[in-house]
Scaffold this motif. Sequence first.
Motif, PDB file in Angstrom:
ATOM      1  N   GLU A 128       0.697  -1.111  -0.195  1.00 34.69           N
ATOM      2  CA  GLU A 128      -0.249   0.053   0.354  1.00 34.69           C
ATOM      3  C   GLU A 128       0.722   0.950  -0.129  1.00 34.69           C
ATOM      4  OE1 GLU A 128      -2.733  -0.179   3.237  1.00 34.69           O
ATOM      5  OE2 GLU A 128      -4.167  -1.843   2.438  1.00 34.69           O
ATOM      6  N   GLY A 129       1.556   1.418  -0.765  1.00 34.33           N
ATOM      7  CA  GLY A 129       2.404   2.499  -1.069  1.00 34.33           C
ATOM      8  C   GLY A 129       2.984   2.809   0.429  1.00 34.33           C
ATOM      9  N   ARG A 130       3.646   1.906   0.928  1.00 38.09           N
ATOM     10  CA  ARG A 130       4.825   1.801   2.412  1.00 38.09           C
ATOM     11  C   ARG A 130       5.980   0.885   2.275  1.00 38.09           C
ATOM     12  NH1 ARG A 130      -0.306   1.195   4.875  1.00 38.09           N
ATOM     13  NH2 ARG A 130      -0.205  -0.943   5.147  1.00 38.09           N
ATOM     14  N   ALA A 131       7.173   2.115   2.507  1.00 37.02           N
ATOM     15  CA  ALA A 131       8.014   0.669   2.134  1.00 37.02           C
ATOM     16  C   ALA A 131       8.923   1.075   3.985  1.00 37.02           C
ATOM     17  CB  ALA A 131       9.254   2.074   1.870  1.00 37.02           C
ATOM     18  N   ARG A 132       9.391  -0.741   4.118  1.00 31.56           N
ATOM     19  CA  ARG A 132       9.924  -1.190   5.086  1.00 31.56           C
ATOM     20  C   ARG A 132      11.122  -1.757   4.841  1.00 31.56           C
ATOM     21  NH1 ARG A 132       5.039  -1.534   8.735  1.00 31.56           N
ATOM     22  NH2 ARG A 132       3.393   0.552   7.854  1.00 31.56           N
ATOM     23  N   LEU A 133      11.999  -1.346   5.436  1.00 33.19           N
ATOM     24  CA  LEU A 133      13.392  -1.743   5.242  1.00 33.19           C
ATOM     25  C   LEU A 133      13.728  -3.216   5.865  1.00 33.19           C
ATOM     26  CD1 LEU A 133      16.627  -1.917   4.646  1.00 33.19           C
ATOM     27  CD2 LEU A 133      17.572  -0.271   6.571  1.00 33.19           C
ATOM     28  N   LEU A 134      13.644  -3.930   5.427  1.00 30.28           N
ATOM     29  CA  LEU A 134      13.604  -5.824   6.662  1.00 30.28           C
ATOM     30  C   LEU A 134      14.984  -6.399   6.436  1.00 30.28           C
ATOM     31  CD1 LEU A 134      10.175  -6.629   5.782  1.00 30.28           C
ATOM     32  CD2 LEU A 134      10.875  -5.646   7.807  1.00 30.28           C
ATOM     33  N   SER A 135      15.382  -7.462   6.835  1.00 31.37           N
ATOM     34  CA  SER A 135      16.624  -7.920   6.671  1.00 31.37           C
ATOM     35  C   SER A 135      16.118 -10.093   6.587  1.00 31.37           C
ATOM     36  CB  SER A 135      17.483  -7.573   6.908  1.00 31.37           C
ATOM     37  OG  SER A 135      19.011  -8.403   7.140  1.00 31.37           O
ATOM     38  N   CYS A 136      17.020 -10.617   5.498  1.00 32.22           N
ATOM     39  CA  CYS A 136      16.779 -12.647   5.421  1.00 32.22           C
ATOM     40  C   CYS A 136      17.174 -12.601   7.116  1.00 32.22           C
ATOM     41  CB  CYS A 136      17.791 -12.316   4.680  1.00 32.22           C
ATOM     42  SG  CYS A 136      16.885 -11.714   3.213  1.00 32.22           S
ATOM     43  N   ASP A 137      16.856 -13.399   7.297  1.00 27.07           N
ATOM     44  CA  ASP A 137      17.280 -14.806   8.576  1.00 27.07           C
ATOM     45  C   ASP A 137      19.001 -14.716   8.292  1.00 27.07           C
ATOM     46  OD1 ASP A 137      15.307 -14.092   9.599  1.00 27.07           O
ATOM     47  OD2 ASP A 137      14.123 -16.096   9.159  1.00 27.07           O
ATOM     48  N   ALA A 138      19.291 -14.823   8.993  1.00 30.61           N
ATOM     49  CA  ALA A 138      21.040 -15.261   9.003  1.00 30.61           C
ATOM     50  C   ALA A 138      21.459 -16.830   8.541  1.00 30.61           C
ATOM     51  CB  ALA A 138      21.997 -16.163  11.025  1.00 30.61           C
ATOM     52  N   GLY A 139      22.368 -17.011   7.864  1.00 33.26           N
ATOM     53  CA  GLY A 139      22.446 -17.735   6.430  1.00 33.26           C
ATOM     54  C   GLY A 139      21.947 -17.135   5.399  1.00 33.26           C
ATOM     55  N   TYR A 140      20.813 -16.047   4.816  1.00 37.47           N
ATOM     56  CA  TYR A 140      20.221 -16.141   3.681  1.00 37.47           C
ATOM     57  C   TYR A 140      20.125 -15.164   3.079  1.00 37.47           C
ATOM     58  CZ  TYR A 140      17.503 -19.956   5.353  1.00 37.47           C
ATOM     59  OH  TYR A 140      16.447 -21.426   5.532  1.00 37.47           O
ATOM     60  N   GLY A 141      20.101 -14.742   1.864  1.00 36.24           N
ATOM     61  CA  GLY A 141      20.151 -13.236   1.049  1.00 36.24           C
ATOM     62  C   GLY A 141      19.700 -13.220   0.081  1.00 36.24           C
ATOM     63  N   PHE A 142      19.314 -12.172  -0.005  1.00 38.61           N
ATOM     64  CA  PHE A 142      17.744 -11.619  -0.314  1.00 38.61           C
ATOM     65  C   PHE A 142      18.066 -11.926  -2.193  1.00 38.61           C
ATOM     66  CE2 PHE A 142      15.001  -8.467  -2.760  1.00 38.61           C
ATOM     67  CZ  PHE A 142      13.520  -9.028  -2.396  1.00 38.61           C
ATOM     68  N   ASP A 143      16.992 -12.198  -2.775  1.00 39.37           N
ATOM     69  CA  ASP A 143      16.806 -12.931  -4.795  1.00 39.37           C
ATOM     70  C   ASP A 143      16.078 -11.889  -5.363  1.00 39.37           C
ATOM     71  OD1 ASP A 143      16.925 -14.043  -7.173  1.00 39.37           O
ATOM     72  OD2 ASP A 143      15.829 -15.709  -6.368  1.00 39.37           O
ATOM     73  N   PRO A 144      16.878 -11.306  -6.199  1.00 42.85           N
ATOM     74  CA  PRO A 144      15.482  -9.851  -6.283  1.00 42.85           C
ATOM     75  C   PRO A 144      14.506 -10.548  -7.388  1.00 42.85           C
ATOM     76  CG  PRO A 144      18.375  -9.544  -7.086  1.00 42.85           C
ATOM     77  CD  PRO A 144      17.949 -10.966  -6.284  1.00 42.85           C
ATOM     78  N   ILE A 145      15.467 -11.631  -7.917  1.00 40.07           N
ATOM     79  CA  ILE A 145      14.407 -12.106  -9.211  1.00 40.07           C
ATOM     80  C   ILE A 145      13.572 -12.942  -8.794  1.00 40.07           C
ATOM     81  CG2 ILE A 145      14.839 -13.990 -11.129  1.00 40.07           C
ATOM     82  CD1 ILE A 145      17.241 -13.745 -11.459  1.00 40.07           C
ATOM     83  N   SER A 146      13.827 -13.269  -7.637  1.00 42.18           N
ATOM     84  CA  SER A 146      12.534 -14.525  -6.626  1.00 42.18           C
ATOM     85  C   SER A 146      11.558 -13.035  -5.949  1.00 42.18           C
ATOM     86  CB  SER A 146      12.615 -15.464  -5.743  1.00 42.18           C
ATOM     87  OG  SER A 146      13.267 -15.167  -5.434  1.00 42.18           O
ATOM     88  N   GLY A 147      12.452 -12.476  -5.158  1.00 46.77           N
ATOM     89  CA  GLY A 147      11.821 -11.596  -4.275  1.00 46.77           C
ATOM     90  C   GLY A 147      11.811 -12.345  -3.045  1.00 46.77           C
ATOM     91  N   ARG A 148      12.578 -12.615  -2.398  1.00 46.75           N
ATOM     92  CA  ARG A 148      12.246 -14.119  -1.161  1.00 46.75           C
ATOM     93  C   ARG A 148      13.516 -14.315  -0.696  1.00 46.75           C
ATOM     94  NH1 ARG A 148       6.831 -16.235  -0.980  1.00 46.75           N
ATOM     95  NH2 ARG A 148       6.323 -16.276  -2.694  1.00 46.75           N
ATOM     96  N   CYS A 149      14.142 -14.321   0.120  1.00 49.74           N
ATOM     97  CA  CYS A 149      15.730 -14.922   0.637  1.00 49.74           C
ATOM     98  C   CYS A 149      15.791 -16.513   0.731  1.00 49.74           C
ATOM     99  CB  CYS A 149      15.126 -14.635   2.093  1.00 49.74           C
ATOM    100  SG  CYS A 149      14.968 -12.933   3.285  1.00 49.74           S
ATOM    101  N   VAL A 150      16.743 -16.773  -0.111  1.00 47.23           N
ATOM    102  CA  VAL A 150      17.420 -17.625   0.168  1.00 47.23           C
ATOM    103  C   VAL A 150      18.240 -18.229   0.075  1.00 47.23           C
ATOM    104  CG1 VAL A 150      16.035 -17.836  -2.734  1.00 47.23           C
ATOM    105  CG2 VAL A 150      18.680 -17.035  -1.822  1.00 47.23           C
ATOM    106  N   ASP A 151      18.301 -19.649   0.507  1.00 47.80           N
ATOM    107  CA  ASP A 151      19.856 -20.097   0.928  1.00 47.80           C
ATOM    108  C   ASP A 151      21.362 -19.005   0.783  1.00 47.80           C
ATOM    109  OD1 ASP A 151      22.381 -21.632   1.041  1.00 47.80           O
ATOM    110  OD2 ASP A 151      21.571 -23.401   1.898  1.00 47.80           O
ATOM    111  N   GLY A 152      22.279 -18.557   1.319  1.00 49.85           N
ATOM    112  CA  GLY A 152      22.998 -17.567   1.054  1.00 49.85           C
ATOM    113  C   GLY A 152      24.149 -18.231   0.069  1.00 49.85           C
ATOM    114  N   ASP A 153      24.651 -19.143  -0.013  1.00 52.10           N
ATOM    115  CA  ASP A 153      25.321 -19.660  -0.877  1.00 52.10           C
ATOM    116  C   ASP A 153      24.877 -20.228  -2.525  1.00 52.10           C
ATOM    117  OD1 ASP A 153      26.393 -20.620   1.593  1.00 52.10           O
ATOM    118  OD2 ASP A 153      25.974 -22.931   1.349  1.00 52.10           O
ATOM    119  N   ILE A 154      23.598 -19.173  -2.393  1.00 49.81           N
ATOM    120  CA  ILE A 154      23.243 -18.860  -3.829  1.00 49.81           C
ATOM    121  C   ILE A 154      23.061 -17.562  -4.441  1.00 49.81           C
ATOM    122  CG2 ILE A 154      21.308 -18.992  -4.965  1.00 49.81           C
ATOM    123  CD1 ILE A 154      19.788 -21.203  -3.739  1.00 49.81           C
TER     124      ILE A 154
END
Length: 222
Positions: free
Chosen positions: A193-219
């Motif tokens: 709804e137009g509101r931006a929230r800065l979040l972070s993936c859990d430890a061991g995960y990284g953000f994948d901009p293609i899927s828009g999700r947190c995935v295994d950090g090794d990927i």
Amino acid sequence: MLRFVSFTLAIVAMCNGQIAVERDPVCGTRNGFYGIEGNCDAYVECRDYRSREMQCPDGLHFDPAVAWPNYPCGYPMEVDCAGRGIAQPAQPSAECPHLYGFFPSPKATADECGYYRMCVDGVAVEMACPPGLAFNPSNARCDWPDTVSTCNAAAFLGFTCPPPPVNEIGELIEGPVNYKYEGNCFAFFSCEEGRARLLSCDAGYGFDPISGRCVDGDIIKC
């Protein structure tokens, strides 16, 4: 003879663990805290059924739910004073409006609204909210920037949510949509709804901009 009988009774009471203690009528229990009607900061402390009137430091309120022997005073955002009576007059210092509490920092601006100051005995310590959060003077907490009236959320975050995406038939996609936080492999912006929230993936995960999700950090190639 009378002295001997009194001494004997005292010995019997001690052996039975029933030493007589003078009780203050204010104290319902041997040890505890009791509020004072009409006052938000003052309270009665009972120790061994003997009462002593106390007062929280300026900027703190008495917590009637506290269990003895925990510290009975808390910050106003944790201990509501509404309907409980008056608070003591403020004792401001050169740096703080109250001796204790969290207050806006002179370093804060609409574009840099994460700064605040913590006052301890009238001495200010400059603090900063965690990344992505702004200090909210209305509740003395670190809060989402879009909920802080004095904060320019877009300028503070350096990000503005794009128009919400639509599916193949032109309908808006429900729920939050995530976007990459440039220069960081683990943080991301979540927009709803137009509101931006800065979040972070859990430890061991990284953000994948293609899927828009947190995935295994090794990927993620960070």
